[in-house]
Structures are given as structure tokens and as C-alpha cells.
Design a protein around this motif. Structure first.
Motif: not given
Length: 790
Positions: A406-409, A418-424, A573-580, A602-611
Motif C-alpha cells: 500500500i503506497g502513498p494512498v 462514493g469512496r475513492g483513493l487519494v494520494l497522501t 478506485l473510481n473510473h476515468a476514461c482519461l486515467p492517471n 489527487t484522486q487516482i483513477m483507472h479505466q473501467y472501460v477503455p478510453g
């Protein structure tokens, strides 16, 4: 399904493939006709055979279509039967006793069917026994303490009815049979008997009849919490019978069954009790754990030898929590030899993923345990990634013993999401943020289900689930019952926009979780907590991952061959078509790395569906989650206008595919004029796509990436500088900023395509800096360094 498969085999035809099984439930007659044509071709029929063979195939097709029509009539009859039961709940009727002899005869017939099914499923390709069954939204799960429930008697039973605040105590008096649910005959204290089916009984569907009987032996006493008396006890989890129902007890989740010690004066059983060398039974704690809970002295029949056997049986059945509790009970009774304590403790601790504690014990695998534990502190090293990836090349079901990193999140509440993961803290691009192992992992090639594809159909919701999804639910239910510490991280996830939140989902979500190390506390852990199968399935549908097959597995597009894995923390993790961030799977491990430099908070976000998919397609795929994505990419698409988005999607669906087909043909060799013509056509498509983007949008234009790259492939044959410009334009369209042999900014989407483009630039410009840039990009996404790219 059994009758259909048997009929096909009688005609010398192969059983349906996994993909065809999924299509069987489609009510469209055109699908039925297509399937009939596909299934009617005998395996031995070669394409060069003459007219007689073709005529035979036509006749076979007609016969096969008639079989499918009969099969679908039975499906509809089963659906109607389910609906009829729901309608009858308002007016249940007194249950009619069935003679015990008849119930036992019916169970014996069911066991014979299962044996015959396995025998008939043997083909030159191996065991192949497709199993299809129904599910329903109208399922039950008791949240009551079984000690508070009032007992039921036979003369009180009505059907269909669920008995709230009541319990039914039965003894197993038949060998169990296993389809997906497990069916057996249970006898009440009065001597009357009923068939009982328990859904999600085990994920080991290939268990032999003897192995199954040893886990639920005749004479076992069960308490069923708030039982549901069904017009068809096997209506969910059992074979589809076309509406031929049998009254009995339907148990929708294993948490509604409590295995209890025989403390009641029962009448003599009407069948002989089979002898078994097995100590543990299904869902029951070990004898020492039960004794400690009751405050008893060391049972005279228990020794260290029998305890070791019990520990092995628990680990074999994937019950490390029960093994830990039994081991701790053995230590309280002081029967564990000091010379064996470290080995047994480390062995169980590893199965609990407690690698740090296992590494602290002087055992023969101490170095391996320490290496696994180091991941929690240092993350995966370059060597770790290479080793793990190489394992996936040869192992079809890779599972890795590594601690979570578990890194800096941290977990945070995100407004309207809802919930999400943010950087510490601030992070650099490519920095490792998470390494998480799946809570359970389900592969279609696991020994417990290999060659036995499942298809579960829910007529209420229209949801179809296949092998790994169904068995992942079974594994999750049993894992939570075995290890109560898993309840909050798993049941704390949402089960979809239309499902009420569980009690756990309303609590603070943990960043990490671990086993209970205190002996007394672990022994008295709540292993009878309610676990709703419906909620578990919802969590898996909306929060589990279904990664692509690992390289070591047989590659297949078969819909039945996917894997299913719940990773609770990455699921936050929440979704973003433009992930970070980039989330990558290595077997049952998922790693998450930063794609760009990011600041604290910053909230870290990955893709549920491809951008890279068109806007409307992305929104349709995301609609099941109950939200409209408003990430940076979607915002840009909306600003382009609905008509431009529609036109882009139409161009990609109609104009691009034939150009790609021509391109593939020409790349193997073609005259310059043909290369120029195709490049011109691709250039025209690129211009049309470009015209659909707004001027204020900037360079990020994902739909252009492949078109520009493919155009460059043909332009390079006659204009290298022009091809270089096109490849760099392709990188810009992916969100990257190309410099002189390097990237000033990594791509936002199309990561693999961007790496491919950089390698092409290295060749066109004769500049090895681009190779380094491609490796660096790959390392930021996946890790492993240069070695993993060679």
C-alpha cells in the motif's frame, strides 16, 4: 442441458462450445437457426467432402433445430415455474409427506445421473460437462443468530413459504449429489424427511462422489436458519428440469446452514452410517476449536496426529482460517510439539497471507516468506516483476505469494462518487502505488472446474454469468465465512446502483486488513455471520476484475474461459476514461502505477472501460454502474457536440474496418501506387475524423491514433519524412508530447500503440533514443525495467 448434450452425442455431434452455451438462452429464432447449423456439423466432417456429406449436414441441421426448440421450451417452462412459485407465496399450502423410500430412491437416481453425465462427458479432448442452471433475484439470507430461532416441526411446514425467526434441524441420511448446488435427503427429528439443496456448496465441481460424501457424511446434523420451503428445492443451482418440480428446502447461501454437534436424542437412522477417515466436515470447525468454545477439557479422541490431519484437510479445502483456529486451540491444549510448532504456524500463516509473521519463524521456507513479506515495504522490484511475468508464460492459473503493498494512498469520500483513493504525498510518473493480491481467484482451467463450464441465467434481471463468475462467488462466500476479517473489505463494496448498501458498506472502509493473531480471539471469531449470495454476486458484477487470459493459458475468445478476481482495495478506485494510473494484472496480482506526476490529494483513477472507445460506446458500457462519466476526455467529447461524436463513431464502425483489411493485405507486399492509394484513403479518413473535433480541444484525439499510425506504415514505403510526421502526430493524438528521441509527456491513452509508434520512430530516424523512450514508457505502465522488454 444434459438431454440436449446426450441427443447431440447420439447423432455423433460434438457438444456445444462455451460460446455456443451462452447463446443457447437467446430467444431470437435466428440465433437458434444459426446454432443449429453450427452444431449439426459432425466433428469428422471435412470441408472437402462431397454432396452426400452436405445433404447429411442439412438433415442434421433440421434435427438439431428441433432439439434446440425442445430445449428452449423447457427453459421457458422452468421460468414459468419460478414465476408461479413467486405468485403462490401469498397462499402457501400444507406440505405433503413423501415416503422416505421414495425420497432415497429419487436421490439414488440423481446420483446415477451425475455418474452417467461424467462418463458421457469423456471425449478425446477431455472431460466436457456443460452445466446450466437458473438464478433469481428472490433469494434469501438469514441475518439472525441461530440460537435465537424457534425450531420447526414437520406438521407446520407449508409450501412455498419462508419461515422467519424459525429454524429446521435435520440429519443427512443420503449421499449428497453435486450439480452446482448440493442436494441430499435430510431427516427431521419426527422421522419425516425432505430433499434439501444448498447453493454455493463448493467450488470443487470435479469432486468425486466419495469425496463429496466424506465432506457431508450421513449422520451429520444441520440447522437451517429461516428455511425456505420451495416448490422446487433445486430451482436455483440445480439442473433445469423443464418445470418438473420437487418440494423441498432451498438454501440460497451456505451461511444459512450451521453444522452442529449431535446433542439431541435422535431416533435411529433408516440408513447405515458410512465410515470415513476424514476428520473435518463441510463448514464445521475442528474438534479442538469446538471444545474450546464450549469450555471443555481436551477430548480424549484427539491427538496431535489427528490434529495434523485436520489441519491438512482444512488447507486442502481452502479453509486457512479454520486451520489457524484449530492450531491455536491445539496450542491452548498444549499438544503441539515444540519441534513442529514453527513449521505448522508458518504453513498456515502463509495461507492467511501473513508473510511477515511467517518470516519471523525459524522454518525451512523462511527466506521465501521474507521475500514475500518485503513486498509490503518495498513494493515489487524489477526482478520480481520479471520473475512473476515469466511465470505467467507457462502457468495457466498463476497465483503468487506476495504481501500487499500500500503506497502513498488513503481511502477518502469523494463528492458524488462514493469512496475513492487519494494520494497522501506528491508522486512521480511511473511510481508504484499499489500491489494487491486477489481475495480469491477463479480460473476456468482450475482443477476444480476444468472441463465443466457453467452457465447461470437470471430470468429476473436478464444477467448471464459463466464459470469463473459463479465459482468466484462460491469462493468469496466461503472465504468470508472462514475468515471474518474479509467481510468488511469485500462486503464493504457496493453491489450495484439498485442494491441497498450492506451493513459493512456503511462503515469506514479499511486500507488494509489481516488475520486475528490472538489465540482466544481467533477461536471465538464469528464464523456464522450472514453472507448474502445475492450481495456477493452484485459485488462481483460491479467491482471484480475479469482480466484477459494469462499467456500460459490456452488463448481463446470463448466467453466461458474468462477469469474472475475480486481485489477489494483496487475496486475502490473510481473510473476515468482519461486515467492517471495504469492497473496491470500478473495472474492474481494487480499493480497500479502513476502515469503522470501528481500532487498530494489527487484522486487516482483507472479505466473501467477503455478510453480509446467512442464516447457513446463508453457511456453505454458504463451505464450499468449508474453514473455518467464526466472525466476530462468525456468533457472534451461533449464539447465537440453530439452530432460530431455520432459521426466519429460511424466512421470508425463503417469506413475504417475495410481499410484495415486492405492495409493488412498490402503490408505483406504491394506496389507503390497501391500503397499511395491506401495511404490517401487513410489520410482522408483522418481528415474526416479531425473535422469532428473542436478547435479548443487540443492534441488529444484518441480516434486518430491508429488511423495515423496505419497511414504512416504505407507512407514510409515512398516518403520517410512524411511517415515520421504521421507517427509523431499519432503520439500527439494519444496525449503524448514527442521531443527529440524522447517524450516530454507520457501518453494519456493508447499506451501500447504509443510504444509501437516509438519503436517505429527508432527505425525511421535511426535513433535508439526512441527505444529507450519506449522502454521507459513501458516501465512506467508495467514495471520490470529494460529486461522485461527484451
Amino acid at each position: 442441458m444434459e438431454e440436449l448434450v446426450r441427443s447431440l452425442r447420439n447423432l455423433g455431434l460434438a457438444p456445444p462450445t462455451g460460446e455456443q452455451i451462452v447463446s443457447l438462452v437467446d430467444a431470437d429464432p435466428r440465433v437458434e437457426q444459426r446454432l443449429a447449423r453450427e452444431l449439426s456439423v459432425p466433428p469428422q466432417l471435412d470441408s472437402h467432402l462431397g454432396g452426400d456429406a452436405v445433404l447429411d449436414t442439412v438433415l442434421m441441421s433440421g434435427a438439431t433445430e428441433a432439439m434446440l426448440q425442445s430445449y428452449n421450451r423447457k427453459l421457458q417452462s422452468e421460468i414459468a415455474s419460478q414465476k408461479k412459485q413467486q405468485d403462490a407465496l401469498a397462499s402457501p399450502k400444507r406440505i405433503k409427506r413423501v415416503p422416505l423410500k421414495g425420497l432415497l430412491a429419487a436421490q439414488d437416481a440423481e446420483l446415477r445421473r451425475r455418474r452417467q453425465e461424467l462418463q458421457e462427458g469423456t471425449t478425446p479432448q477431455g472431460l466436457y460437462v456443460p452445466r446450466q442452471f437458473f438464478d433469481t433475484d428472490s433469494t434469501y439470507c438469514s441475518d439472525k443468530d441461530y440460537k435465537t430461532l424457534r425450531p420447526l416441526e414437520m406438521d407446520e411446514l407449508e409450501v412455498p413459504k419462508r419461515y422467519v425467526d424459525r429454524s429446521l434441524v435435520v440429519k443427512v441420511i443420503s449421499r449428497p449429489s453435486l450439480y452446482f448446488g448440493c442436494t441430499f435427503v435430510g431427516m427431521l427429528h419426527c422421522g419425516a424427511a425432505l430433499p434439501i439443496t444448498v447453493c454455493y456448496f463448493t467450488a470443487r465441481l470435479t469432486m468425486t462422489e466419495d469425496e463429496l460424501a466424506a465432506r457431508l457424511p450421513i449422520g451429520t446434523t444441520l440447522l437451517i436458519k429461516e428455511p425456505f420451503v420451495s416448490t422446487n428445492h433445486a430451482g436455483i443451482g440445480g439442473p433445469i428440469t423443464g418445470g418438473k418440480n420437487a418440494v423441498g428446502i432451498r438454501v440460497d447461501t451456505p451461511s444459512d446452514v450451521v453444522v452442529i454437534d449431535n446433542e439431541i436424542d435422535w431416533p435411529e437412522l433408516p440408513v447405515p452410517v458410512e465410515k470415513s477417515d476424514r476428520i473435518t466436515v463441510w463448514r464445521q470447525e475442528g474438534p479442538l476449536c469446538r471444545a474450546v468454545r464450549k469450555g471443555l477439557q481436551l477430548p480424549s479422541y484427539v491427538s496431535w496426529g489427528s490434529t495434523q490431519q485436520a489441519l491438512l484437510e482444512f488447507l486442502e479445502d481452502e479453509r486457512p482460517g479454520a486451520a489457524w483456529r484449530e492450531l491455536k486451540a491445539a496450542e491452548l491444549y498444549d499438544i503441539v510439539p515444540s519441534s513442529e510448532s514453527a513449521e505448522w504456524n508458518s504453513r498456515v500463516l502463509v495461507r492467511l497471507c501473513a508473510f511477515k509473521d511467517a518470516a519471523g519463524l525459524a522454518c525451512k521456507h523462511q527466506k521465501e516468506h521474507q521475500a514475500a513479506a518485503n513486498v509490503a515495504v518495498d513494493g515489487l522490484s524489477t526482478e520480481d516483476v520479471v520473475r512473476i511475468f515469466n511465470t505467467t508464460l507457462t502457468d495457466a492459473t498463476p497465483r503468487f505469494d506476495v504481501a500487499d503493498y500500500i503506497g502513498p494512498v488513503t481511502v477518502a469520500d469523494i463528492p458524488n462518487a462514493g469512496r475513492g483513493l487519494v494520494l497522501t504525498r506528491d508522486v512521480a510518473e511511473g511510481e508504484l502505488l499499489l500491489v494487491c493480491r486477489a481475495m480469491v481467484s477463479s480460473y476456468s482451467s482450475d482443477d476444480g472446474c476444468k472441463g465443466m463450464p457453467l452457465l447461470r441465467v437470471n430470468p429476473d434481471s436478464g444477467v448471464t454469468s459463466t464459470t469463473t463468475q459463479v465459482l468466484a462467488a462460491t469462493k468469496c462466500i466461503h472465504a468470508i465465512l472462514d475468515r471474518p476479517e474479509l467481510a468488511l473489505p469485500f462486503l464493504g463494496l457496493t453491489a450495484g446502483p439498485n442494491e441497498p448498501l450492506s451493513v459493512e458498506a456503511q462503515q469506514e472502509y479499511p486500507l488494509s486488513w489481516s488475520y486475528e493473531c490472538d489465540a482466544k480471539k481467533s477461536i471465538f471469531a464469528d464464523t456464522d455471520r450472514p453472507v448474502s449470495a445475492r450481495y456477493v454476486n452484485g459485488v462481483l458484477r460491479f467491482n471484480a476484475f475479469g482480466p484477459a487470459a494469462v499467456p500460459g493459458a490456452q488463448r481463446s475468445d470463448d466467453e466461458m474461459s474468462r477469469s474472475t478476481m475480486p481485489h477489494p482495495l483496487p475496486a475502490i478506485l473510481n473510473h476515468a476514461c482519461l486515467p492517471n494510473v495504469s492497473s496491470v494484472f500478473f495472474g492474481d496480482i494487480v499493480t497500479t502505477r502513476a502515469l503522470h506526476p501528481m500532487t498530494k490529494g489527487t484522486q487516482i483513477m483507472h479505466q473501467y472501460v477503455p478510453g480509446v472507445l467512442p464516447y457513446n460506446t463508453r457511456q453505454r458500457m458504463l451505464s450499468k454502474h449508474g453514473f455518467v462519466c464526466e472525466c476530462g476526455l468525456c468533457t472534451m467529447d461533449v464539447m465537440d457536440g453530439a452530432e460530431n461524436c455520432r459521426k466519429r463513431e460511424e466512421l470508425l464502425a463503417t469506413v475504417l474496418p475495410p481499410l484495415v483489411d486492405r492495409s493488412r493485405a498490402l503490408l505483406s507486399g504491394g506496389a507503390e501506387d497501391m500503397q499511395r492509394e491506401l495511404a490517401s484513403n487513410l489520410g482522408e479518413l483522418a481528415n474526416e475524423l479531425n473535422a469532428t473535433y473542436g478547435e479548443s480541444r487540443g492534441n488529444l484525439r484518441p480516434d486518430l491514433v491508429d488511423v495515423l499510425y496505419r497511414e504512416a506504415l504505407h507512407v514510409q514505403t515512398y516518403d520517410v519524412p512524411g511517415a515520421i510526421a504521421l507517427v509523431k502526430a499519432s503520439l500527439c493524438a494519444a496525449g503524448a508530447t514527442p521531443g527529440d528521441g524522447t517524450l516530454d509527456r507520457l501518453p494519456d491513452v493508447h499506451f501500447d500503440a504509443s510504444i509501437r509508434a516509438m519503436l517505429m520512430l527508432a527505425q525511421l530516424e535511426d535513433n535508439l533514443k526512441w527505444v529507450d523512450a519506449a522502454c521507459y514508457t513501458h516501465d512506467c505502465m508495467i514495471g520490470g525495467g529494460l529486461e522485461s522488454n527484451q
